[in-house]
Design a protein around this motif. Structure first.
Motif, PDB file in Angstrom:
ATOM      1  N   CYS A 170      -2.641 -75.297   8.482  1.00 15.00           N
ATOM      2  CA  CYS A 170      -2.438 -74.223   9.501  1.00 15.00           C
ATOM      3  C   CYS A 170      -1.357 -73.234   9.094  1.00 15.00           C
ATOM      4  CB  CYS A 170      -2.389 -74.807  10.793  1.00 15.00           C
ATOM      5  SG  CYS A 170      -2.128 -73.753  12.172  1.00 15.00           S
ATOM      6  N   CYS A 181      -2.487 -77.136  17.149  1.00 15.50           N
ATOM      7  CA  CYS A 181      -2.006 -75.626  17.830  1.00 15.50           C
ATOM      8  C   CYS A 181      -3.350 -74.723  18.136  1.00 15.50           C
ATOM      9  CB  CYS A 181      -1.181 -74.753  17.175  1.00 15.50           C
ATOM     10  SG  CYS A 181      -2.003 -73.948  15.821  1.00 15.50           S
ATOM     11  N   CYS A 206       1.326 -73.543  12.460  1.00 13.70           N
ATOM     12  CA  CYS A 206       2.201 -74.699  12.622  1.00 13.70           C
ATOM     13  C   CYS A 206       2.231 -75.778  11.574  1.00 13.70           C
ATOM     14  CB  CYS A 206       1.519 -75.357  14.058  1.00 13.70           C
ATOM     15  SG  CYS A 206       0.220 -76.561  13.793  1.00 13.70           S
TER      16      CYS A 206
HETATM   17 ZN   LIG Z   1      -1.736 -75.050  13.660  1.00 10.36          ZN
END
Ligand SMILES: [Zn+2]
Length: 459
Positions: free
Chosen positions: A213, A238, A216
Motif C-alpha cells: 500500500c 488504511c 501506509c
Molecule cells: Zn494502507
C-alpha cells in the motif's frame, strides 16, 4: 514548451524529412535518426508539429501496441483522422520522427489526433515537448529487469511523466495496484477501467509485482483475483484499494479463438459487445480503449461498437494461413504475458503444436532469467500439446527449462534455423501457436510473410 518560430520549424521539419528520405533511399531503417536530426535543429519542434492535435499516449508493460491499435480504430470509426506510430519506435526520437514526418513542410499536422505508444521510461521526456489529452497506463509487470532496474523504478519513471503533465486525463487499470497508485497525489482527472468480480475469471495468481500500500506500507488483501496481481486489492489497515471502474467488464459470456462476447458497463448503461481479439488480456485492452476514446470525446457507444471490427496488430495474435493450416503468433517477453499466452493456447479442446523461440539480443533484454518464473508447467501438462519446436539464440536454455517443466525429448525438438522451421510448419496439420520474443518474432514473421504472401505491416 514554447513554440518555435516559422523559420526554425521549417528547417527542423526539413532535417527530419530529408534524413528519412536519405535513409530510405540507402535502404536503412533507423526510425530514431530523423527525429534526432530534427530536434538538433530545433529542440522544441514537437510543440509545433503537435499544435492543435489531440494526443493519446499509451504506456505500461503489456498490451501497449494492441491498446493503441484499438484506440486508433475507435477514433477512425468515429470519423477522426488519426496518426498511429506503427513502426514500434516508441522512444522519444522515434515518436518525434513519426510526428514530424506526418506534418507538412511548414510544420502543420496533417492529422487531428495521434495515438502514440510510448516506452515507460520515455514518457517523462515526451511530455516535456507535448501535452497529451490522455495518458493510458495499461499495467505494470516485471519486465526486462536489466533495462529498468525493477518494476518500482518503472513506476517512478511513469509518475515523473504524469507529474509533468497535470492537465492530461489519466486512463488507469483499476485492478492493477501499481499503475492505479499513479492517481494518488496528482491533480489529474482519472478514468478507471477494469474487470468486476462478477466475471469470475481466475488465472495464475502471482502477487510478486503487487507492491505494498503506497499510503501506509501494508500488504494488500484481495476480494477476488483475475490474474497475476490484478484483482480486487484493498489495504486492510488504511482502506486504500481498488477504485470502482468507470468502464467495467461485468461478464465474459463466451470466448473463442476469434474473440470474446462480454458485457460492458459505462455511465450510459450496460451492453453486450463482441471483442474481435481473443484472450482475457485483450478484454482489458478493449476496456482501456473505450475509456481512452471517451477521454478524447468519442461517444462511448461508438467506441464500444468499434471493438467488434478491430484487427490484431503486428505479432500480437496475428493469424497466418500456411497450406490451409492456421498459425497464430503471440509475442511473449515476460512471465505475466507468457503465462497469459499459455492460458490462451491451452484453452481449446483441440490438439496443437507450439513453437517457442527465445533470443537475448538488444530489443529482447539480455537477461533471460524470466523463463524460470514462467509457468511452462501449465503449457507442458496440457494433453492437447503434441509437439514443441524450440529455437532462437537461447534454444538450449529454453529446452532445458521445458524439460524441467515435463516436456520429454519426444515432445520437444530444437530447430536450429528458420528455413528448417519453415519446412516443418508447411507439413503441420495441427493448429500452430508461435510464441517468440521480440527479435525472434521479427525473423519468424519475415519467413511467414514470404511463405504466405501476407502484407508487411508498413504497407
Ligand atoms: Zn494502507
Amino acid at each position: 514548451m514554447k513554440k518555435p518560430n516559422a523559420i526554425q520549424t521549417i528547417l527542423s521539419v526539413a532535417a527530419c524529412k530529408l534524413t528519412r528520405l536519405f535513409l530510405r533511399k540507402t535502404g536503412r531503417g533507423g526510425t530514431a535518426v530523423p527525429g534526432i536530426a530534427a530536434m538538433k535543429v530545433c529542440k522544441n519542434i514537437l510543440a509545433a508539429v503537435s499544435d492543435g492535435m489531440e494526443i493519446i499516449v499509451v504506456t505500461g508493460t503489456n498490451g501497449k501496441t494492441t491498446t493503441c491499435n484499438m484506440i486508433e480504430h475507435a477514433l477512425t470509426s468515429a470519423g477522426r483522422s488519426c496518426l498511429l506510430n506503427k513502426s514500434g519506435a516508441n522512444l522519444l526520437h522515434g515518436i518525434a520522427s513519426d510526428l514530424i514526418s506526418n506534418a507538412d513542410w511548414l510544420g502543420h499536422p496533417k492529422y487531428k489526433s495521434a495515438v502514440l505508444e510510448c516506452d515507460e521510461a520515455a514518457l517523462k521526456q515526451l511530455v516535456q515537448y507535448l501535452t497529451p489529452k490522455a495518458i493510458v497506463v495499461t499495467n505494470l509487470f516485471s519486465d526486462q529487469v536489466d533495462r529498468y532496474g525493477g518494476v518500482q523504478n518503472t513506476l517512478k519513471e511513469i509518475r515523473t511523466g504524469v507529474e509533468r503533465s497535470s492537465s492530461s486525463i489519466l486512463v488507469l487499470n483499476a485492478d492493477e495496484p501499481l499503475s492505479a497508485s499513479l492517481a494518488l497525489n496528482v491533480p489529474n482527472k482519472v478514468i478507471w477501467y477494469g474487470l468486476e468480480k462478477t466475471v469470475g475469471v481466475r488465472g495464475n495468481i502471482d502477487l510478486s509485482d503487487a507492491g505494498t500500500c503506497p499510503v501506509c506500507g501494508s500488504e494488500y488483501k484481495y476480494d477476488f483475483h483475475i490474474y497475476a496481481h490484478l484483482g480486487g486489492f484493498v489495504c486492510p489497515k488504511c482502506g486504500h484499494g481498488r477504485h470502482t471502474p468507470d468502464v467495467a467488464v461485468v461478464s465474459i459470456d463466451k470466448t473463442s479463438s476469434s474473440g470474446s462476447t462480454i458485457h460492458l458497463k459505462t455511465r450510459e448503461g450496460t451492453r453486450e459487445v463482441f471483442v474481435a481479439l481473443p484472450a482475457v488480456y485483450n478484454i482489458y485492452n478493449a476496456a482501456a480503449a473505450v475509456a481512452a476514446a471517451s477521454a478524447a470525446g468519442v461517444p462511448v457507444q461508438k467506441a464500444i461498437e468499434s471493438l467488434s471490427t478491430v484487427h490484431s496488430s503486428f505479432g500480437r495474435l496475428e493469424t497466418f494461413e500456411l497450406n490451409g493450416n492456421r498459425l497464430q503468433m503471440i509475442l511473449v517477453k515476460n512471465p505475466a504475458g507468457c503465462n497469459q499466452a499459455f492460458s490462451y493456447v491451452t484453452g481449446f479442446d483441440e490438439d496443437f503444436t507450439a513453437v517457442l523461440y527465445l533470443n537475448n539480443r538488444t530489443g529482447d533484454g539480455h537477461d533471460i532469467s524470466w523463463i524460470n518464473d514462467t509457468d511452462y508447467e501449465k503449457l507442458c501438462s496440457d494433453p492437447h500439446l503434441k509437439k514443441i519446436y524450440v529455437g532462437g539464440d537461447r534454444a538450449q536454455d529454453l529446452s532445458d527449462r521445458l524439460r524441467k517443466a515435463g516436456a520429454s525429448d519426444d515432445l520437444q525438438q530444437i530447430v536450429p534455423d528458420y528455413h528448417q522451421l519453415s519446412d516443418l510448419l508447411k507439413q503441420e496439420k495441427r493448429p500452430v501457436f508461435i510464441l517468440p520474443n521480440y527479435t525472434a518474432m521479427m525473423e519468424i514473421r519475415q519467413i511467414l510473410v514470404q511463405e504466405t504472401g501476407t502484407k508487411e505491416f508498413w504497407e
